[in-house]
Enzyme design. Sequence first.
Site, mmCIF file in Angstrom:
data_model
loop_
_atom_site.group_PDB
_atom_site.id
_atom_site.type_symbol
_atom_site.label_atom_id
_atom_site.label_comp_id
_atom_site.label_asym_id
_atom_site.label_seq_id
_atom_site.Cartn_x
_atom_site.Cartn_y
_atom_site.Cartn_z
ATOM 1 N N ARG A 264 -3.498 -10.700 -6.705
ATOM 2 C CA ARG A 264 -2.812 -9.414 -6.675
ATOM 3 C C ARG A 264 -3.762 -8.325 -7.151
ATOM 4 O O ARG A 264 -4.538 -8.515 -8.084
ATOM 5 C CB ARG A 264 -1.553 -9.438 -7.562
ATOM 6 C CG ARG A 264 -0.375 -10.174 -6.932
ATOM 7 C CD ARG A 264 0.138 -9.458 -5.702
ATOM 8 N NE ARG A 264 1.266 -10.125 -5.067
ATOM 9 C CZ ARG A 264 1.173 -11.014 -4.092
ATOM 10 N NH1 ARG A 264 -0.027 -11.360 -3.645
ATOM 11 N NH2 ARG A 264 2.240 -11.569 -3.560
ATOM 12 N N GLU A 293 -1.036 -0.328 -2.578
ATOM 13 C CA GLU A 293 -1.108 -0.680 -1.158
ATOM 14 C C GLU A 293 -0.057 0.101 -0.372
ATOM 15 O O GLU A 293 1.095 0.179 -0.813
ATOM 16 C CB GLU A 293 -0.893 -2.187 -0.975
ATOM 17 C CG GLU A 293 -1.999 -3.015 -1.612
ATOM 18 C CD GLU A 293 -1.775 -4.510 -1.466
ATOM 19 O OE1 GLU A 293 -0.743 -4.928 -0.874
ATOM 20 O OE2 GLU A 293 -2.618 -5.277 -1.949
ATOM 21 N N HIS A 312 -4.416 -6.910 2.906
ATOM 22 C CA HIS A 312 -3.459 -7.903 2.410
ATOM 23 C C HIS A 312 -2.971 -8.803 3.551
ATOM 24 O O HIS A 312 -1.781 -9.071 3.705
ATOM 25 C CB HIS A 312 -2.272 -7.213 1.733
ATOM 26 C CG HIS A 312 -1.585 -8.088 0.717
ATOM 27 N ND1 HIS A 312 -0.979 -7.592 -0.405
ATOM 28 C CD2 HIS A 312 -1.401 -9.440 0.662
ATOM 29 C CE1 HIS A 312 -0.447 -8.579 -1.117
ATOM 30 N NE2 HIS A 312 -0.705 -9.715 -0.482
#
Length: 351
Positions: A264, A293, A312
């Site tokens: 993360r 993000e 991601h």
Amino acid sequence: MPESTLKVAVAVTIDDANADRIRELEPRVELLRDSSLTRPWRWTGDWEGDPDWERTPEQQAAFEAMLDGADAIFGVPDVSPPALARAVRANPDLRWVHTTAAGGGGQVRAAELTEEELERVTVTTSAGMHATTLAEWAVFGVLAGAKGLRQLEADQASRTWGDGRRIMRHVSEMTVLVVGLGGIGKVVAERFAALGATVWGTTRSGEPVEHVDRLVPIDELAEAAGQVDAIVATLPGTAHTTGLIGADVLGGVRDDTIFVNVGRGTVVDEDALLDALDAGRVGFAALDVTAVEPLPSESRLWEHPSVLLSPHTAALSVQEPRRIAELFAANATRLLDGEPLQNVMSTKEFY
């Protein structure tokens, strides 16, 4: 005593083949599923669905009624914490929610459920379903740094052959520190060990982990980070991991250390990472995740010549929906047979 049926409301889109797979593996599951009520996929395994799609008021009422009549829910409704809270509070018979995300605990935490609600409704996650794809990306990231991918790209773009043969690093001669030896970290360790690397890994328990040559207590992370060639972060985002890899860790690494993050983004202090990149202590960083993000356009990470970014997406694969469906079916069998569930989310750490 084993139970006869389990009514499961499908709160996110799932394809027909994997809905059938759940029924095949556990025939006692009754799927409450209406694909006209869930956001359509933009790609395989797009659990969030098309953000521009909206239900009519009639569809919203039907969707909520479906959730309110279930014993269990597959997926966080609309991947929305408020929608999850509404479903839990509207349905006193709800016993189980399965998140399609490995890190679905963040959504549960944001739902602000009470202790009684968290005790009544067991939450399981899809942790481990993405381990092999993330481990491959971690290997890719370290190899990209070791082989000078960005320089190779620049030379090719400028049609530069170079004045001499460029020296490259060998993963088999590197020591790789895996920060986090959970489901993902264990597979990362296995992959690097197979390439001949010496593998270190952080631990809280001190329990031996296969393919890990040295266990590093988490409070010795900064010291260990200064002795390795590459660092791979696989940690979840929790209150305890936020900013864990910061100036104290990155300030003492050796020049040209390779850094990869497949956990993360909140685990990394990005200002400290940029300082280390500018100073050459981190020679290359491969990041599948960032603290915010989508990554803001003004972030210097976009333009840094020693940074490789992916949005991601390292966990995504066409196999993901099948793996999650099979995990869910196995857990449904456990629930119906009165056995403990796998991948139960911690109600303290929310992962």
